[in-house]
Design an enzyme around this catalytic site. Structure first.
Site, PDB file in Angstrom:
ATOM      1  N   ALA A  28      -4.315  42.035  67.058  1.00 32.52           N
ATOM      2  CA  ALA A  28      -4.120  40.629  67.421  1.00 32.52           C
ATOM      3  C   ALA A  28      -4.743  40.308  68.774  1.00 32.52           C
ATOM      4  O   ALA A  28      -4.735  41.159  69.653  1.00 32.52           O
ATOM      5  CB  ALA A  28      -2.628  40.310  67.458  1.00 32.52           C
ATOM      6  N   PRO A  29      -5.316  39.117  68.945  1.00 34.99           N
ATOM      7  CA  PRO A  29      -5.305  37.999  68.004  1.00 34.99           C
ATOM      8  C   PRO A  29      -6.322  38.100  66.864  1.00 34.99           C
ATOM      9  O   PRO A  29      -6.285  37.303  65.935  1.00 34.99           O
ATOM     10  CB  PRO A  29      -5.631  36.798  68.904  1.00 34.99           C
ATOM     11  CG  PRO A  29      -6.403  37.373  70.048  1.00 34.99           C
ATOM     12  CD  PRO A  29      -5.862  38.744  70.265  1.00 34.99           C
ATOM     13  N   GLY A  30      -7.229  39.068  66.926  1.00 37.87           N
ATOM     14  CA  GLY A  30      -8.057  39.293  65.741  1.00 37.87           C
ATOM     15  C   GLY A  30      -9.554  39.061  65.913  1.00 37.87           C
ATOM     16  O   GLY A  30     -10.288  39.080  64.932  1.00 37.87           O
TER      17      GLY A  30
ATOM     18  N   LYS B 250     -11.833  41.014  67.285  1.00 39.72           N
ATOM     19  CA  LYS B 250     -12.624  42.195  66.908  1.00 39.72           C
ATOM     20  C   LYS B 250     -12.423  42.516  65.436  1.00 39.72           C
ATOM     21  O   LYS B 250     -13.330  43.016  64.780  1.00 39.72           O
ATOM     22  CB  LYS B 250     -12.267  43.392  67.803  1.00 39.72           C
ATOM     23  CG  LYS B 250     -12.652  43.129  69.252  1.00 39.72           C
ATOM     24  CD  LYS B 250     -12.301  44.252  70.170  1.00 39.72           C
ATOM     25  CE  LYS B 250     -12.420  43.847  71.630  1.00 39.72           C
ATOM     26  NZ  LYS B 250     -11.369  42.920  72.109  1.00 39.72           N
TER      27      LYS B 250
ATOM     28  N   ASP C  58       3.458  49.727  64.307  1.00 43.19           N
ATOM     29  CA  ASP C  58       3.020  50.409  65.521  1.00 43.19           C
ATOM     30  C   ASP C  58       2.101  51.552  65.087  1.00 43.19           C
ATOM     31  O   ASP C  58       2.513  52.430  64.320  1.00 43.19           O
ATOM     32  CB  ASP C  58       4.276  50.952  66.236  1.00 43.19           C
ATOM     33  CG  ASP C  58       3.942  51.624  67.559  1.00 43.19           C
ATOM     34  OD1 ASP C  58       2.820  52.169  67.672  1.00 43.19           O
ATOM     35  OD2 ASP C  58       4.799  51.615  68.453  1.00 43.19           O
TER      36      ASP C  58
ATOM     37  N   CYS D 152     -10.316  45.905  78.557  1.00 48.33           N
ATOM     38  CA  CYS D 152     -10.887  44.854  79.402  1.00 48.33           C
ATOM     39  C   CYS D 152     -10.378  45.103  80.835  1.00 48.33           C
ATOM     40  O   CYS D 152     -10.006  44.184  81.546  1.00 48.33           O
ATOM     41  CB  CYS D 152     -10.561  43.456  78.904  1.00 48.33           C
ATOM     42  SG  CYS D 152      -8.828  43.155  78.630  1.00 48.33           S
TER      43      CYS D 152
END
Ligand SMILES: C[S@@+](CC[C@H](N)C(=O)[O-])C[C@H]1O[C@@H](n2cnc3c(N)ncnc32)[C@H](O)[C@@H]1O
Length: 481
Positions: A234-236, A238, A283, A361
């Site tokens: 999420a958020p999706g 990639k 998970d 990041c």
């Protein structure tokens, strides 16, 4: 008035460091979210000026019974001075601010004169100037159209395609194709696509260039039998990129542990028409690598939670005070790093996995090079024969590589990709790629593993066991042949 209470509450919680702007805004009721986030961000931009004005006008002292917090006063005064007034029905709180309207405007004028500025906008806190150097990147969702169709669309909207590497800060109409990522276009940083039909219909995805690197480096299979995991989806962005690179073929398991973010992920994937994705609300660390469902997975993308220190085009830094405890900061980085390492080691346990991309990041070596060098030394890497993919497989044309001084073997830095905000026209980013190396030579170097297999048979670690079985078969074949 509830809308102002909600915005003030977000500011209160930011002050007490109970979350990031993005995180706190996501807790506001959906119908008010857009409006609240705009007010919070605008108020933060003008916070020092607004605080001065409120001080000078003695507002908190004179209206202490009605204005219960400075943040409530800030959002209300913001709208009085910089918008069309307070957007709420009449009432005692609104009246408490409006009684001081003339004085508030007077204080605003005084500040403008003092600072020698003409426009209100000149009083806004400078946003990170590195953000102004990042073009607006638009990734074309190749599941829905191709780059040529996209170019035609933007030309028809009045943009001009230029054969340039960077967008000029003075020309808002120019756009260009990115030199590294095939389906990426660059526009002027001020161009917004939120209202564009192509954005609304999922045909374009607003995604920073660096964030497009992991899917390209993972290079997922394009085959009906292809099996890939995005472990932290999420958020999706990639995930949808991977799905596009796989041409909607095979299966892409998109894992996400957070329930709310999982629901955002599903919305994103359906908007982008990603048909080969199986979203899983789980998970990754609890997923059994030996589960039949994942036994064919050959490629894994790991883009786990990180400090986000590379992101410059967000406003969180506005609320990060200088007194931020360095120690707490260091501690947090080390906690994140051990979680990130666990994720890589877990990925290495999947029996058929051949390629693992790990990205963050973050600009901190603790979360980047240090995690990679620890992963390379781990039992999972040694028994699974994982090493770093060579530079030729990891965006070879990209100039900025990892920090050699942070690696045990400095030559490994060439395999790593770094992006520096302010220098690379992207956010700060880090990408690494582990590949399984099953050459005979490497196997010979792992006598210990062989012994383990002899001793433990079926229970030995599966990847090595498989390799050894294959090796035995080949030998038998040769003998027979
Ligand atoms: C940096 S974000 C991923 C961004 C995403 N790759 C993209 O490009 O849109 C990290 C995500 O991983 C999720 N996450 C963190 N640990 C996880 C775990 N152990 N298993 C699954 N998801 C996890 C977080 O909830 C968060 O949504």
């Amino acid at each position: 008035m509830n809308f102002y209470f909600a915005a003030a509450e977000v500011l209160d919680r930011l002050d007490s460091k109970k979350g990031s702007i993005k995180g706190l805004i996501s807790t506001v009721a959906e119908k008010d979210r857009k409006r609240t986030s705009a007010l919070v961000i605008q108020t933060l931009k003008y916070k020092p000026v607004l605080t001065d004005i409120i001080d000078q006008a003695n507002l908190m002292k004179e209206e202490r019974k009605k204005l219960t917090s400075l943040n409530l006063a800030l959002v209300l005064v913001h709208d009085v001075l910089f918008c069309n007034g307070i957007q709420a029905g009449d009432g005692p709180i609104k009246q408490a601010v409006l009684r001081h309207k003339t004085r508030l405007h007077g204080e605003l004028q005084k500040i403008k004169i003092k600072r020698g500025v003409k426009f209100d906008e000149d009083l806004a806190q400078n946003t990170d100037e590195r953000a102004a150097l990042i073009p607006r990147y638009v990734r074309i969702n190749t599941l829905l159209w191709d780059i040529d169709e996209a170019v035609q669309h933007f030309v028809s909207k009045g943009f001009t395609l230029k054969n340039i590497l960077q967008i000029s800060p003075t020309s808002k109409q120019d756009f260009a194709k990115d030199e590294h990522i095939p389906s990426l276009l660059l526009f002027h940083p001020d161009i917004s696509f939120q209202e564009d039909d192509a954005y609304k219909s999922g045909k374009v995805i607003l995604q920073d260039k660096a964030s497009c690197f992991p899917a390209v480096v993972l290079d997922p299979p394009v085959s009906p039998n292809g099996a890939v995991i995005d472990a932290t989806s999420a958020p999706g962005n990639k995930t949808s990129h991977l799905s596009a690179l796989m041409c909607n073929a095979g299966t892409l398991f998109a894992l996400e542990r957070d329930r709310k973010r999982f629901s955002t992920l599903k919305t994103m994937l359906s908007k982008a028409k990603c048909k080969n994705v199986e979203p899983v609300n789980a998970d990754f660390l609890t997923v059994d690598p030996m589960d039949n469902k994942y036994s064919q997975v050959t490629h894994i993308l790991l883009d786990p939670s990180c400090s986000g220190s590379g992101i410059v085009n967000r406003l969180d830094y506005l609320v990060e005070s200088e007194q931020k405890a360095e120690l707490a900061h260091e501690e947090r980085l080390h906690k994140l790093a051990s979680f990130q390492l666990m994720m890589i080691k877990h990925a290495m346990k999947f029996p058929a996995v051949q390629r693992i991309v790990y990205s963050t990041c973050s600009v901190h070596a603790v979360e980047d090079e240090h995690v990679v060098r620890a992963a390379l030394k781990s039992d999972e890497a040694l028994s699974g024969h994982f090493k770093l993919a060579p530079q030729s497989q990891v965006l070879p044309q990209w100039k900025r590589r990892g920090y050699s001084s942070e690696m045990d073997d400095p030559s490994h830095a060439a395999s790593l990709v770094r992006c520096l905000p302010g220098e690379d026209a992207t956010n700060g980013f880090f990408v690494s790629c582990f590949v399984r190396d099953i050459s005979e030579q490497e196997l010979g170097a792992h006598q210990d593993s062989k012994r383990k297999i002899d001793e433990l048979g079926e229970d030995a670690d599966i990847p090595t066991a498989q390799i050894m079985k294959r090796r035995k078969k080949n030998k038998q074949k040769k003998k027979r042949g």
